[in-house]
Write a protein that holds these residues in place. Structure first.
Motif, PDB file in Angstrom:
ATOM      1  N   GLU A   7      34.481  37.847  63.321  1.00 44.03           N
ATOM      2  CA  GLU A   7      34.954  38.662  64.434  1.00 44.03           C
ATOM      3  C   GLU A   7      35.758  39.846  63.897  1.00 44.03           C
ATOM      4  O   GLU A   7      36.623  39.672  63.037  1.00 44.03           O
ATOM      5  N   ALA A   8      35.475  41.021  64.427  1.00 44.43           N
ATOM      6  CA  ALA A   8      36.146  42.229  63.948  1.00 44.43           C
ATOM      7  C   ALA A   8      36.793  42.983  65.103  1.00 44.43           C
ATOM      8  O   ALA A   8      36.333  42.909  66.243  1.00 44.43           O
ATOM      9  N   VAL A   9      37.859  43.683  64.782  1.00 39.98           N
ATOM     10  CA  VAL A   9      38.475  44.612  65.732  1.00 39.98           C
ATOM     11  C   VAL A   9      38.266  46.020  65.183  1.00 39.98           C
ATOM     12  O   VAL A   9      38.204  46.234  63.972  1.00 39.98           O
ATOM     13  N   VAL A  10      38.163  46.962  66.111  1.00 35.79           N
ATOM     14  CA  VAL A  10      37.890  48.347  65.744  1.00 35.79           C
ATOM     15  C   VAL A  10      38.943  49.246  66.390  1.00 35.79           C
ATOM     16  O   VAL A  10      39.311  49.040  67.546  1.00 35.79           O
ATOM     17  N   GLU A  11      39.412  50.214  65.642  1.00 36.40           N
ATOM     18  CA  GLU A  11      40.348  51.210  66.147  1.00 36.40           C
ATOM     19  C   GLU A  11      39.797  52.598  65.854  1.00 36.40           C
ATOM     20  O   GLU A  11      39.002  52.775  64.930  1.00 36.40           O
TER      21      GLU A  11
END
Length: 90
Positions: A7-11
């Protein structure tokens, strides 16, 4: 974003005008960046595949993604009491 359980978060970086992401459910560091959603999806997949290949090359097991769940063993009577409908006696 998700790929193979990772799972990844993106900014978004306004100054650089680019998206950057990081896989968050492992202790190892897996990062990626791109300029569109389509590109981010592909680069996340590429980054995870690179990580898996790197681990294989070194003869190490890749870190499994954290699920966010853990199992707790307890006495059956405690489990039964927790599963009873609200207001009911176990």
């Amino acid at each position: 974003m998700h790929y193979k359980g990772y799972e990844a978060v993106v900014e978004f970086d306004e100054d650089a005008e680019i998206f950057h992401g990081e896989v968050i459910n492992v202790r190892d560091v897996i990062t990626f960046q791109g300029s569109s959603a389509t590109e981010l999806k592909q680069i996340l997949a590429d980054s995870v595949e690179d990580y898996l290949a790197f681990c294989k090359e070194r003869g190490e097991e890749p870190e499994k993604p954290f699920s966010g769940q853990f199992v707790v063993r307890t006495d059956p009577s405690v489990h039964k009491a927790c599963r009873a409908p609200h207001g009911a006696k176990a």
